[in-house]
Design a protein around this motif. Structure first.
Motif, PDB file in Angstrom:
ATOM      1  N   PHE A   1       0.807  -1.229  -0.005  1.00 24.58           N
ATOM      2  CA  PHE A   1      -0.230  -0.049   0.121  1.00 24.58           C
ATOM      3  C   PHE A   1       1.004   1.236  -0.020  1.00 24.58           C
ATOM      4  O   PHE A   1       0.497   2.388   0.701  1.00 24.58           O
ATOM      5  N   ASP A   2       2.081   1.043  -0.321  1.00 24.92           N
ATOM      6  CA  ASP A   2       2.948   2.322  -0.647  1.00 24.92           C
ATOM      7  C   ASP A   2       3.423   2.893   0.655  1.00 24.92           C
ATOM      8  O   ASP A   2       3.982   4.067   0.794  1.00 24.92           O
ATOM      9  N   TRP A   3       3.144   2.247   1.778  1.00 25.25           N
ATOM     10  CA  TRP A   3       3.704   2.770   3.117  1.00 25.25           C
ATOM     11  C   TRP A   3       3.870   1.704   4.226  1.00 25.25           C
ATOM     12  O   TRP A   3       4.652   2.189   5.395  1.00 25.25           O
ATOM     13  N   PHE A   4       3.427   0.489   4.120  1.00 23.64           N
ATOM     14  CA  PHE A   4       3.679  -0.338   5.149  1.00 23.64           C
ATOM     15  C   PHE A   4       4.671  -1.445   4.445  1.00 23.64           C
ATOM     16  O   PHE A   4       4.521  -2.030   3.601  1.00 23.64           O
ATOM     17  N   LEU A   5       5.571  -1.589   5.467  1.00 23.13           N
ATOM     18  CA  LEU A   5       6.762  -2.633   5.212  1.00 23.13           C
ATOM     19  C   LEU A   5       6.375  -4.012   6.078  1.00 23.13           C
ATOM     20  O   LEU A   5       5.925  -3.818   7.289  1.00 23.13           O
ATOM     21  N   PHE A   6       6.492  -5.052   5.396  1.00 22.55           N
ATOM     22  CA  PHE A   6       6.144  -6.302   6.084  1.00 22.55           C
ATOM     23  C   PHE A   6       7.338  -7.448   5.738  1.00 22.55           C
ATOM     24  O   PHE A   6       7.686  -7.365   4.608  1.00 22.55           O
ATOM     25  N   PRO A   7       7.788  -7.903   6.699  1.00 26.74           N
ATOM     26  CA  PRO A   7       8.848  -9.030   6.392  1.00 26.74           C
ATOM     27  C   PRO A   7       8.563 -10.068   5.597  1.00 26.74           C
ATOM     28  O   PRO A   7       7.386 -10.764   5.657  1.00 26.74           O
ATOM     29  N   SER A   8       9.536 -10.343   4.484  1.00 27.88           N
ATOM     30  CA  SER A   8       9.163 -11.229   3.417  1.00 27.88           C
ATOM     31  C   SER A   8       9.938 -12.311   3.318  1.00 27.88           C
ATOM     32  O   SER A   8       9.836 -13.774   3.656  1.00 27.88           O
ATOM     33  N   ASP A   9      11.217 -11.990   3.039  1.00 29.54           N
ATOM     34  CA  ASP A   9      12.192 -13.156   3.139  1.00 29.54           C
ATOM     35  C   ASP A   9      12.882 -13.241   4.414  1.00 29.54           C
ATOM     36  O   ASP A   9      13.868 -12.310   4.578  1.00 29.54           O
ATOM     37  N   CYS A  10      12.816 -14.516   5.021  1.00 33.16           N
ATOM     38  CA  CYS A  10      13.758 -14.703   6.203  1.00 33.16           C
ATOM     39  C   CYS A  10      14.728 -15.905   6.215  1.00 33.16           C
ATOM     40  O   CYS A  10      14.736 -16.527   7.183  1.00 33.16           O
ATOM     41  N   ARG A  11      15.052 -16.102   5.052  1.00 30.23           N
ATOM     42  CA  ARG A  11      15.956 -17.366   4.978  1.00 30.23           C
ATOM     43  C   ARG A  11      17.323 -17.321   5.633  1.00 30.23           C
ATOM     44  O   ARG A  11      17.846 -18.048   5.836  1.00 30.23           O
ATOM     45  N   PHE A  12      17.600 -16.076   5.759  1.00 31.37           N
ATOM     46  CA  PHE A  12      19.094 -15.687   5.955  1.00 31.37           C
ATOM     47  C   PHE A  12      19.248 -15.264   7.568  1.00 31.37           C
ATOM     48  O   PHE A  12      20.233 -14.298   7.936  1.00 31.37           O
ATOM     49  N   LEU A  13      18.302 -15.539   8.425  1.00 27.24           N
ATOM     50  CA  LEU A  13      18.365 -15.330   9.867  1.00 27.24           C
ATOM     51  C   LEU A  13      19.553 -15.638  10.664  1.00 27.24           C
ATOM     52  O   LEU A  13      20.041 -14.776  11.649  1.00 27.24           O
ATOM     53  N   TYR A  14      20.044 -16.853  10.338  1.00 32.83           N
ATOM     54  CA  TYR A  14      21.047 -17.427  11.282  1.00 32.83           C
ATOM     55  C   TYR A  14      22.446 -17.361  10.336  1.00 32.83           C
ATOM     56  O   TYR A  14      23.329 -18.222  10.936  1.00 32.83           O
ATOM     57  N   ILE A  15      22.368 -16.511   9.634  1.00 30.38           N
ATOM     58  CA  ILE A  15      23.875 -16.327   8.913  1.00 30.38           C
ATOM     59  C   ILE A  15      25.091 -15.924   9.745  1.00 30.38           C
ATOM     60  O   ILE A  15      26.166 -16.231   9.909  1.00 30.38           O
TER      61      ILE A  15
END
Length: 348
Positions: A250-264
């Motif tokens: 909606f051009d204003w709200f960020l939402f986490p999408s790709d969380c594959r690299f959390l434990y790098i």
């Protein structure tokens, strides 16, 4: 000097605008030398926006963007590396300030809740502490056995108690007399065994701040809970959109999408685990907060709800019948926000 040898020119080198800056100076968007004390001066974009507002004219998007660019350029703090004032990233600075301010207010309201107990009278074992307590509204009295017997004889039979009351019913009678405090408990009050005191309009004893919630501190307690929820959920959102690759909706709200690299790396993993624990704590607080909202909406305390459940006066899971304090949703909230929750009925 030898003949035929060309010498280097000693003409002075022209100094750029960024050289020789003190700790509070910087080069603005126009390449001019400026000072952080002049951050509120000469903002052409702001002047044009205000002028158009007074004339009720449409404000172009480019003008608004130019204003925010100027604002972002002027938000600086003194530098210590000899390169002038350092620019503050508003995308990071503004959320941090919001979280710190909310957390500080939460601590303030929790402290206010702790310092404002709604104590009517301490128990006999704590009678000496009652003399020095500034929150006690009733002084000690010399209660004789005749007075105790008189109060016990006036206790109401259970069949005559048709309303919701916070005071317990024992041996088929409504217990008005508190044996621990030697005190006639008014309506909506209750004795706390942990505080060893009778509390005005007692809701419950909060074990996290070790204090009873009553008529004097219920509002500050609700505000502290709301601020806790804001800090918890907003902090979780900021952490997840930082450690995960976010997407814009909606051009204003960020939402986490790709969380594959959390434990790098270790820092990202720790941030993610801390965010998960924060979410769990916030969800538990949210359940209690919703429970409090439901009770306040019908002008009922947790202790009254508990007694109503024991007497079979609970209906539809979280509502109680025969509640003489319920004046409707709007009036209940107006009374809770602007007045203390006191009993104004003709209850013994």
């Amino acid at each position: 000097m030898k003949l035929g040898v060309r010498t280097k020119s000693r003409t002075p080198k022209k100094m750029s605008a960024t050289e020789g800056l003190c700790c509070c100076e910087y080069e603005n968007l126009d390449g001019e030398r400026s000072h952080i004390l002049a951050c509120c001066c000469d903002c052409e974009a702001l002047d044009q926006i205000v002028d158009r507002c007074f004339k009720c004219e449409k404000i172009p998007d480019g003008m608004v963007q130019r204003f925010f660019d100027t604002l972002n350029d002027r938000c600086r703090f003194p530098g210590i590396f000899g390169k002038g004032a350092v620019r503050m990233n508003l995308d990071i600075f503004a959320p941090c300030c919001l979280v710190v301010a909310s957390f500080s207010l939460m601590i303030y309201f929790f402290i206010k809740t702790k310092k404002s107990p709604s104590i009517l009278r301490h128990g006999i074992k704590d009678a000496t502490r009652e003399k020095s307590s500034k929150h006690v509204s009733v002084n000690l009295e010399n209660n004789t056995n005749d007075r105790v017997d008189d109060m016990l004889s006036k206790e109401i039979a259970e069949k005559d108690v048709t309303w919701v009351d916070s005071r317990p019913i024992k041996d088929g009678k409504l217990k008005i007399w508190c044996e621990n405090c030697h005190f006639k408990k008014p309506a909506r009050s209750g004795h706390c065994s942990i505080c060893n005191a009778c509390i005005s309009v007692r809701d419950h004893h909060c074990v996290w701040i070790d204090c009873c919630i009553g008529s004097h501190n219920h509002r500050s307690f609700i505000i502290a809970m709301a601020l806790f929820l804001f800090c918890g959920f907003y902090g979780f959102h900021l952490t997840m959109t930082t450690v995960c690759t976010p997407e814009m909706y909606f051009d204003w709200f960020l939402f986490p999408s790709d969380c594959r690299f959390l434990y790098i790396d270790f820092q990202t993993a720790v941030s993610f685990v801390a965010a998960c624990y924060t979410l769990m704590a916030s969800m538990l607080m949210l359940c209690n907060f919703i429970y409090q909202i439901v009770l306040i909406s019908q002008n009922t305390t947790s202790q009254e709800f508990h007694q109503a459940s024991r007497r079979g006066l609970r209906t539809k899971c979280f509502t109680v019948k025969n509640n003489i304090h319920n004046n409707g949703f709007i009036k209940n909230w107006i009374a809770f926000i602007f007045t203390r929750r006191e009993d104004k009925g003709n209850i013994p």
